[in-house]
Scaffold this active site. Structure first.
Site, short mmCIF file in Angstrom:
data_model
loop_
_atom_site.label_atom_id
_atom_site.label_comp_id
_atom_site.label_asym_id
_atom_site.label_seq_id
_atom_site.Cartn_x
_atom_site.Cartn_y
_atom_site.Cartn_z
N ASP A 108 0.85 -1.18 0.00
CA ASP A 108 0.00 0.00 0.00
C ASP A 108 0.89 1.24 0.00
OD1 ASP A 108 -2.37 1.34 0.22
OD2 ASP A 108 -2.76 0.78 2.31
N GLU A 155 -4.32 4.99 -3.05
CA GLU A 155 -5.62 5.61 -2.82
C GLU A 155 -5.85 6.71 -3.85
OE1 GLU A 155 -6.41 6.87 1.20
OE2 GLU A 155 -5.69 4.98 2.04
N LYS A 215 -0.80 -0.77 -4.21
CA LYS A 215 -2.14 -0.20 -4.10
C LYS A 215 -1.96 1.29 -3.84
CE LYS A 215 -4.95 -0.56 -0.30
NZ LYS A 215 -5.18 0.86 0.05
N GLU A 259 -13.83 0.93 -0.28
CA GLU A 259 -13.90 0.99 1.19
C GLU A 259 -15.01 1.93 1.63
OE1 GLU A 259 -10.28 1.66 3.42
OE2 GLU A 259 -11.41 1.93 5.28
O1 KIV Z 1 -4.37 -0.03 4.84
C1 KIV Z 1 -5.17 -0.98 4.74
O2 KIV Z 1 -5.13 -1.92 5.54
C2 KIV Z 1 -6.13 -0.93 3.64
C3 KIV Z 1 -7.17 -1.99 3.54
C4 KIV Z 1 -7.91 -2.33 4.71
C5 KIV Z 1 -7.95 -1.94 2.31
O3 KIV Z 1 -6.06 -0.07 2.84
#
Ligand code: KIV
Length: 272
Positions: free
Chosen positions: A88, A120, A118, A187
């Site tokens: 992320d 945002e 990932k 989300e």
């Molecule tokens: O940071 C995270 O854990 C997330 C998920 C829960 C989708 O972005």
């Protein structure tokens, strides 16, 4: 704990072809032992920036650095053999320019060996997503409630409550699909909107606080294990690990005070 037989790791193709077949199973993981334990049961593991709050006790996800995310992703890669692993991208590591995003995301893939990042953002991030995908960096997008945008969104608010939000979320979904994202996390999205987006998109939707009809689900593993004090409506607690730890530590403290630990079998004594 970490078996040495080589198991093939899931690929993006393995995951994306599940759309319409069966729901994708995913959880967050931040450490090697947890990744090893979750590995047999999930399709992919996300090293979420939620670790800022869950592991490091920060108030939001905003304070975590890319270096920290990379170290945790290396640990998860060592623990998981089968699950695809996604990092992320933390706040500030991709928003400045598409070049900054490529610089940091390519570092992630090189240094960790994980398969994808990932990030945002919806329509506003479409150009960046396209830039990354065109340069061989697979991207999972994240729309709806975006924790990194907590300050501009005015808190952790479910999205899709009014027509403006619904229109914006659908626009975001189409924009990131067109940009080449292979998947999108939905989300905190009102259920009917999550269903509509899942039906409209060709890419897989991963729900958290969204709908059982998303193409897959994700939860923060400490939330579902009852090891983090979350009272979010969308979290189902499958265990009460926090209580188990509390009871064990309480017993340990009593044993130490009573000098009943360590017992004979826990000490090294010269053989007489
Ligand atoms: O940071 C995270 O854990 C997330 C998920 C829960 C989708 O972005």
């Amino acid at each position: 704990m970490y078996a040495d037989t080589k198991i093939r790791r899931n690929t993006i193709r393995d995951i994306t072809k599940l759309k319409g077949e069966r729901p994708v199973v995913s959880l967050t993981a931040y450490t090697a032992p947890m990744a090893a334990q979750l590995d047999p049961h999930v399709d992919f593991l996300l090293v979420g920036d939620s670790l800022a709050m869950v592991l490091y006790g920060m108030e939001s996800t905003i304070g975590v650095s890319l270096d920290t995310m990379i170290e945790h992703t290396k640990a998860v890669m060592r623990g998981a053999q089968k699950a695809m692993v996604i990092l992320d991208m933390p706040f500030g590591s991709f928003e400045e320019s598409k070049e900054q995003a490529f610089h940091n995301a390519s570092r992630v893939l090189r240094e960790t060996g994980c398969a994808a990042v990932k990030l945002e953002g919806g329509a506003a991030m479409a150009e960046t997503i396209k830039f990354l995908v065109d340069r061989n960096i697979p991207v999972m997008a994240h729309i709806g409630l975006r924790p990194q945008a907590v300050h501009v969104m005015g808190g952790y608010r479910t999205q899709g409550r009014n027509q403006d939000e619904r229109t914006q979320t659908i626009e975001d979904a189409y924009a990131i699909q067109k940009a080449g994202a292979f998947s999108v996390v939905l989300e905190g999205v009102m259920e009917p909107l999550a269903v509509e987006i899942t039906k409209k998109l060709d890419i897989i939707t991963i729900g958290i606080g969204a709908s059982p009809d998303c193409d897959g689900q994700i939860l923060v593993v400490e939330d579902m294990l009852g090891y983090f004090p979350s009272n979010a409506k969308f979290v189902k607690r499958y265990a009460e690990v926090g209580q188990t730890i509390d009871a064990a530590v309480r017993q340990y403290a009593e044993d130490v005070k009573a000098r009943s630990f360590p017992a004979k079998e826990h000490t090294y004594r010269p053989k007489s």
